[in-house]
Scaffold this motif. Structure first.
Motif: not given
Length: 149
Positions: A42-66
């Protein structure tokens, strides 16, 4: 003495047609290639939902829907003694994004069926990886409104 604080992390289990989106990454503690869900801190000033979406893109290149929350876990890594508080989400893949620069630690991105994941169980980054997939396979999924802030 500094106060003890766990490291807050997120992970995302992404399933499509019986296969799971997994990353093969370099374990910084051992230098070995391990398998993991897209996951990170988790990064400063982001929600855990935002973190999950960001990490998924950064590590896989996939956009997802939680879709929901598979669970939360506290894990003390034996390699470094750090305690991680991990929230694991379930997601549906939407689309592979073009021209995404993956995190440098990512060696490869794979869609693996459950049998292939079990065959590689000794190479999982932590026991939480397989436990999260097993949660999904058991049908566990809590609504996203479990998280209200």
């Amino acid at each position: 003495m500094a106060p003890w604080t766990p490291h807050v992390t997120v992970a995302t289990v992404i399933e499509r047609n019986g296969e799971y989106l997994m990353v093969e990454e370099v374990d910084k503690a051992t230098g070995k290639l391990v398998f993991n869900q897209p996951a990170g801190h988790l990064e400063e000033n982001e929600s855990i939902i935002e973190a999950a979406l960001r990490e998924t893109i950064e590590e896989t290149g996939w956009e997802v829907s939680l879709r929901g929350v598979l669970g939360v876990a506290l894990y003390r890594a034996p390699a470094n003694g750090v305690t991680y508080f991990r929230t694991t989400f379930l997601a549906t893949p939407l689309r592979a994004l073009e021209n995404v620069q993956l995190d440098p630690a990512i060696h490869a991105v794979h869609w693996l069926d459950y049998e292939a994941i079990l065959d590689n169980s000794a190479r999982m980054r932590s026991p939480l990886v397989l436990a999260a997939i097993d949660q999904h396979r058991k049908g566990v999924c809590y609504p996203l409104d479990l998280i209200y802030a």
